[in-house]
Write an enzyme that holds these catalytic residues in place. Structure first.
Site, PDB file in Angstrom:
ATOM      1  N   VAL A 178       0.898  -1.156   0.000  1.00 23.12           N
ATOM      2  CA  VAL A 178       0.000   0.000   0.000  1.00 23.12           C
ATOM      3  C   VAL A 178       0.929   1.197   0.000  1.00 23.12           C
ATOM      4  O   VAL A 178       1.659   1.427   0.969  1.00 23.12           O
ATOM      5  CB  VAL A 178      -0.925   0.027   1.235  1.00 23.12           C
ATOM      6  CG1 VAL A 178      -1.874   1.228   1.143  1.00 23.12           C
ATOM      7  CG2 VAL A 178      -1.727  -1.267   1.348  1.00 23.12           C
ATOM      8  N   GLU A 179       0.932   1.950  -1.079  1.00 24.72           N
ATOM      9  CA  GLU A 179       1.895   3.052  -1.244  1.00 24.72           C
ATOM     10  C   GLU A 179       1.192   4.382  -1.036  1.00 24.72           C
ATOM     11  O   GLU A 179       0.174   4.667  -1.649  1.00 24.72           O
ATOM     12  CB  GLU A 179       2.536   2.983  -2.633  1.00 24.72           C
ATOM     13  CG  GLU A 179       3.244   1.655  -2.879  1.00 24.72           C
ATOM     14  CD  GLU A 179       4.344   1.764  -3.899  1.00 24.72           C
ATOM     15  OE1 GLU A 179       5.184   2.677  -3.776  1.00 24.72           O
ATOM     16  OE2 GLU A 179       4.384   0.929  -4.805  1.00 24.72           O
ATOM     17  N   GLY A 180       1.764   5.204  -0.146  1.00 22.94           N
ATOM     18  CA  GLY A 180       1.167   6.485   0.190  1.00 22.94           C
ATOM     19  C   GLY A 180       0.321   6.369   1.441  1.00 22.94           C
ATOM     20  O   GLY A 180      -0.899   6.227   1.386  1.00 22.94           O
ATOM     21  N   ASN A 233      -5.336   7.350   2.043  1.00 26.99           N
ATOM     22  CA  ASN A 233      -5.356   6.463   0.875  1.00 26.99           C
ATOM     23  C   ASN A 233      -6.540   5.502   1.033  1.00 26.99           C
ATOM     24  O   ASN A 233      -6.639   4.796   2.041  1.00 26.99           O
ATOM     25  CB  ASN A 233      -4.037   5.694   0.825  1.00 26.99           C
ATOM     26  CG  ASN A 233      -3.896   4.832  -0.414  1.00 26.99           C
ATOM     27  OD1 ASN A 233      -4.854   4.263  -0.906  1.00 26.99           O
ATOM     28  ND2 ASN A 233      -2.667   4.729  -0.909  1.00 26.99           N
ATOM     29  N   GLU A 236      10.689   2.111  -8.649  1.00 25.50           N
ATOM     30  CA  GLU A 236       9.351   2.692  -8.473  1.00 25.50           C
ATOM     31  C   GLU A 236       8.531   2.626  -9.749  1.00 25.50           C
ATOM     32  O   GLU A 236       7.344   2.295  -9.730  1.00 25.50           O
ATOM     33  CB  GLU A 236       9.470   4.152  -8.012  1.00 25.50           C
ATOM     34  CG  GLU A 236       8.148   4.799  -7.630  1.00 25.50           C
ATOM     35  CD  GLU A 236       7.524   4.212  -6.374  1.00 25.50           C
ATOM     36  OE1 GLU A 236       6.293   4.031  -6.348  1.00 25.50           O
ATOM     37  OE2 GLU A 236       8.273   3.908  -5.422  1.00 25.50           O
TER      38      GLU A 236
END
Length: 498
Positions: free
Chosen positions: A85-87, A94, A196
């Site tokens: 889970v990015e951010g 998010n 990324e």
């Protein structure tokens, strides 16, 4: 990536008029959704909330989730696709974090990834660690250049005409003007960019990635999902809000979901659509929502009749479908350093992207003796085309170079996902091309008659991310709802310079 000369016609303001539903029953229009990944499932939920429940979801594989997919390896469930889970921990929440670990109630087992110690965990090509201060200086200089790039990005015209590659920005800042030459420079550059975006700085857009909206809006933290239910349980969570599921197993039992159904042809008319599948079945509806990956849209798996207009085809081919491969290796014993600050380590090869970023799972999968190494782009494609035994031998040879004083045994198992070779995906996620702005995103998302499009590649701010896929499903469903329910069927695309 196919190259096409830009069509002058699409530089004009474009109005796409989707036909209003004429045959829809009182219960609402019938909609076919192609693909049961996060975007397709999210779009179905949004349509259902608007009262459009006469749905059928045609999924090529035997499962939902798309590029979010767990599999059993070395006695544990690992993620073949999306893993983080990015951010997280920013000003905005998010939506995926809300479902995974917030008020959503799933409470997935997650671990904050700590990349702060890479300077003390960077290995030379022939073994041994680089001096921590040397790598620290490279990372600090890289961060300075990134900050300068973000400032420059904010001054460029919104049309994208002044956009440049990240590498061009680096050169403007006199940062490795000929590109990173030393192995240690290459691997730090790789970690910062390819790890990324799955593509090198020379092809990645400055304007669309610095600063990156995911981290600017949702926070800089990323959390690794290591739950035995799998990251895909988030997709099941969304699906369960409108599709019938088995209470005990969580499996989707709703007859509106048709797994193992490969769509090969979509015909669209002023009055409706027909969808033909590989087993020669024909489905008819008022509208179709295509959530196939960008990589699939760039192939001939799904034929459109009539052929999509040139502005749509150009928009599809303008974007890159990147390849990001997580190679898992199981060993009979541990020989790598463990403890705080030792989760991630880098291998500085003279060949860019050659088994560069490693992760051990002391916390996530204790006692599993599993390592993960990430490769991307050309290395991903090369590895997908060779035997797993060959890849295993290469990876173990790298580890023996990294740890010359350790007794590095042969690996006993390997897992190599093949997203690029799989005709139902053809890659991992989309990457921002140079010179693209909101105009191109409006085009790639724009409906063609009764054919609507969704997917992470149609997310203007968050392409390539799970939250981007989820939000894109909502956005595309809203465009359809406006037409089907409110008779607002004009989709305006402002000109590139407006």
């Amino acid at each position: 990536m196919l190259e096409m000369k830009p069509c002058r016609a699409i530089a004009l303001a474009l109005v796409v008029a989707a036909q209003c539903a004429s045959l829809a029953t009182a219960a609402g229009p019938r909609v076919i959704i192609v693909g049961a990944g996060m975007s397709g499932i999210s779009a179905g939920k949004r349509l259902s909330e608007a009262g459009i429940t006469d749905l059928v979801i045609l999924e090529a594989t035997d499962r939902i989730g798309g590029r979010i997919h767990k599999t059993k390896f070395a006695g544990v469930n690992v993620e073949m696709g999306a893993n983080w889970v990015e951010g997280v921990n920013g000003d905005e929440m998010n939506p995926i974090w809300t479902m995974a670990n917030g008020t959503g109630g799933l409470n997935l087992r997650t671990f904050r990834s700590d990349f702060d110690h890479l300077a003390s965990n960077t290995y030379k090509q022939d073994g041994g660690l680089y001096d921590e201060k040397v790598v620290e200086n490279i990372i600090e200089r890289m961060d300075e250049v990134e900050e300068s790039g973000s400032k420059l990005s904010g001054t460029l015209h919104h049309s994208g005409q002044q956009d440049m590659s990240v590498m061009a920005m680096q050169r403007l800042n006199d940062h490795m003007p000929s590109g990173p030459a030393r192995p240690v420079d290459m691997v730090v550059d790789y970690y910062q960019h390819d790890f990324e975006f799955a593509e090198p700085p020379r092809v990645t857009s400055l304007q669309n990635t610095q600063p990156l909206p995911t981290f600017s809006n949702f926070g800089d933290d990323v959390y690794f999902v290591a739950d035995q239910r799998g990251y895909e349980s988030v997709v099941y969570h969304v699906a369960g809000q409108y599709l019938r599921t088995d209470r005990k197993s969580g499996a989707v039992t709703d007859p509106r979901l048709k797994p193992n159904t490969v769509v090969r042809e979509i015909s669209y008319f002023p009055s409706g659509v027909t969808v033909k599948t590989e087993d020669d079945k024909v489905y008819r509806a008022d509208y179709v929502v295509v959530s196939a990956s960008l990589g699939v849209l760039q192939t001939d798996l799904i034929r459109f009749k009539p052929q999509l207009p040139s502005w749509k085809i150009v928009s599809i081919y303008q974007f890159d479908m990147a390849v990001y491969t997580k190679v898992f290796l199981k060993f009979p014993k541990r020989f790598w350093p463990e403890g705080e600050g030792k989760e991630f380590f880098l291998y500085a090869s003279g060949r860019r992207g050659y088994f560069p970023v490693w992760q051990q799972f002391e916390q996530q999968y204790p006692g599993s003796n599993v390592l993960l190494v990430t490769v991307t782009d050309d290395e991903s494609r090369r590895i997908e085309q060779q035997s797993d035994n060959q890849t295993m031998a290469e990876a173990v040879a790298v580890l023996r170079k990294m740890f010359p004083k350790e007794d590095v045994p042969d690996a006993t198992e390997i897992l190599v996902p093949r997203w690029w070779s799989n005709r139902f995906f053809k890659g991992s996620f989309s990457n921002w091309p140079i010179g693209v702005n909101r105009y191109e995103y409006d085009l790639i998302r724009a409906p063609v008659g009764r054919v609507y499009f969704t997917g992470e590649h149609t997310s203007e701010k968050y392409n390539g991310y799970v939250h981007g896929a989820y939000l894109a499903g909502i956005d595309s469903a809203d465009i359809l709802i406006n037409c089907a329910k409110k008779k607002m069927c004009k989709y305006d695309v402002k000109g590139k310079h407006d």
